[in-house]
Design a protein around this motif. Structure first.
Motif, PDB file in Angstrom:
ATOM      1  N   GLU A  30      -1.782  -8.031  -0.865  1.00  0.00           N
ATOM      2  CA  GLU A  30      -3.132  -8.576  -0.413  1.00  0.00           C
ATOM      3  C   GLU A  30      -4.201  -8.749  -1.260  1.00  0.00           C
ATOM      4  O   GLU A  30      -5.494  -8.904  -0.959  1.00  0.00           O
ATOM      5  CB  GLU A  30      -3.495  -8.004   0.962  1.00  0.00           C
ATOM      6  CG  GLU A  30      -2.722  -8.037   2.021  1.00  0.00           C
ATOM      7  CD  GLU A  30      -3.090  -7.023   3.065  1.00  0.00           C
ATOM      8  OE1 GLU A  30      -3.867  -6.258   3.009  1.00  0.00           O
ATOM      9  OE2 GLU A  30      -2.246  -7.058   4.042  1.00  0.00           O
ATOM     10  N   ARG A  33       1.673  -3.182   0.246  1.00  0.00           N
ATOM     11  CA  ARG A  33       1.192  -4.226   1.065  1.00  0.00           C
ATOM     12  C   ARG A  33      -0.270  -4.541   0.349  1.00  0.00           C
ATOM     13  O   ARG A  33      -0.869  -5.570   0.287  1.00  0.00           O
ATOM     14  CB  ARG A  33       0.989  -3.753   2.551  1.00  0.00           C
ATOM     15  CG  ARG A  33       0.477  -4.595   3.550  1.00  0.00           C
ATOM     16  CD  ARG A  33       0.614  -4.196   4.879  1.00  0.00           C
ATOM     17  NE  ARG A  33       1.375  -3.065   5.130  1.00  0.00           N
ATOM     18  CZ  ARG A  33       0.800  -1.858   5.520  1.00  0.00           C
ATOM     19  NH1 ARG A  33      -0.442  -1.456   5.589  1.00  0.00           N
ATOM     20  NH2 ARG A  33       1.767  -0.802   5.632  1.00  0.00           N
ATOM     21  N   ASN A  34      -1.100  -3.518  -0.174  1.00  0.00           N
ATOM     22  CA  ASN A  34      -2.351  -3.645  -0.681  1.00  0.00           C
ATOM     23  C   ASN A  34      -2.218  -4.688  -1.900  1.00  0.00           C
ATOM     24  O   ASN A  34      -3.207  -5.434  -2.138  1.00  0.00           O
ATOM     25  CB  ASN A  34      -2.899  -2.248  -1.039  1.00  0.00           C
ATOM     26  CG  ASN A  34      -3.165  -1.561   0.178  1.00  0.00           C
ATOM     27  OD1 ASN A  34      -3.484  -2.149   1.212  1.00  0.00           O
ATOM     28  ND2 ASN A  34      -3.447  -0.207   0.049  1.00  0.00           N
TER      29      ASN A  34
END
Length: 193
Positions: free
Chosen positions: A191, A187-188
């Motif tokens: 993003e 997820r990081n």
């Protein structure tokens, strides 16, 4: 004979473990690609000598309880002491820090903050000493000398041991408890964090 009832049970168990670990935090790092930052309290892993500030007083050599530091000092044309050669035997060094504490300039010798010192190795096994203790049987080759001992904040960063101003500049220690899960990492990355 395998029954149709147990068909795929091993595959299902393996997938179950895989999905279970997707939600766990990492418990290892992929060294050497990933490295955790060492504690500021680590004394060091090697010895770094600053030629510019050294006054060749040999205090570090005298303070070393195991004799790991050897200096050859002479008088220059201006009658000042100068270091002709300095060698350290990291196989003997116990990283006690007495050499750093004894330095009258307060900035001529440091312990290194390197992660690993695997560059040098004993290549003269024929000249290795023999004896009854492990230190007696070690290779007689000295590990680092002169220019190899000089500071380089990128390749050979200095530790903050006995130098609080240096310790304040070092990065915070990273621990595995701060690591994220695989899903959080994905997820990081998406993003851009």
């Amino acid at each position: 004979m395998p029954s149709i009832k147990n068909f795929g049970e091993g595959l299902w168990r393996g997938l179950k473990i895989t999905f279970k670990h997707l939600g766990r935090k990492w418990i290892t790092v992929q060294y050497p690609e990933q490295k955790l930052t060492m504690s500021k309290r680590v004394r060091g892993t090697d010895i770094i000598w600053d030629r510019e500030s050294c006054i060749s007083c040999r205090a570090c050599e005298r303070a070393c309880p195991v004799g790991a530091i050897k200096m050859e000092v002479s008088r220059g044309e201006d009658k000042k002491l100068q270091t002709d050669d300095i060698t350290t035997d990291l196989g003997l060094c116990i990283y006690c820090g007495l050499c750093i504490e004894s330095c009258p300039t307060g900035k001529s010798i440091y312990l290194g903050y390197n992660y690993a010192n695997t560059t040098y190795r004993c290549t003269q096994c024929a000249t290795a000493k023999t004896g009854t203790s492990p230190s007696d049987g070690r290779c007689g080759e000295l590990i680092l000398s002169n220019d190899a001992l000089l500071p380089d904040d990128i390749k050979r960063p200095r530790s903050g041991y006995y130098r609080p101003e240096r310790a304040a500049e070092l990065p915070e220690q990273t621990l595995l408890v701060y690591k994220t899960t695989y899903a959080e990492d994905r997820r990081n990355k998406k993003e851009g964090k």
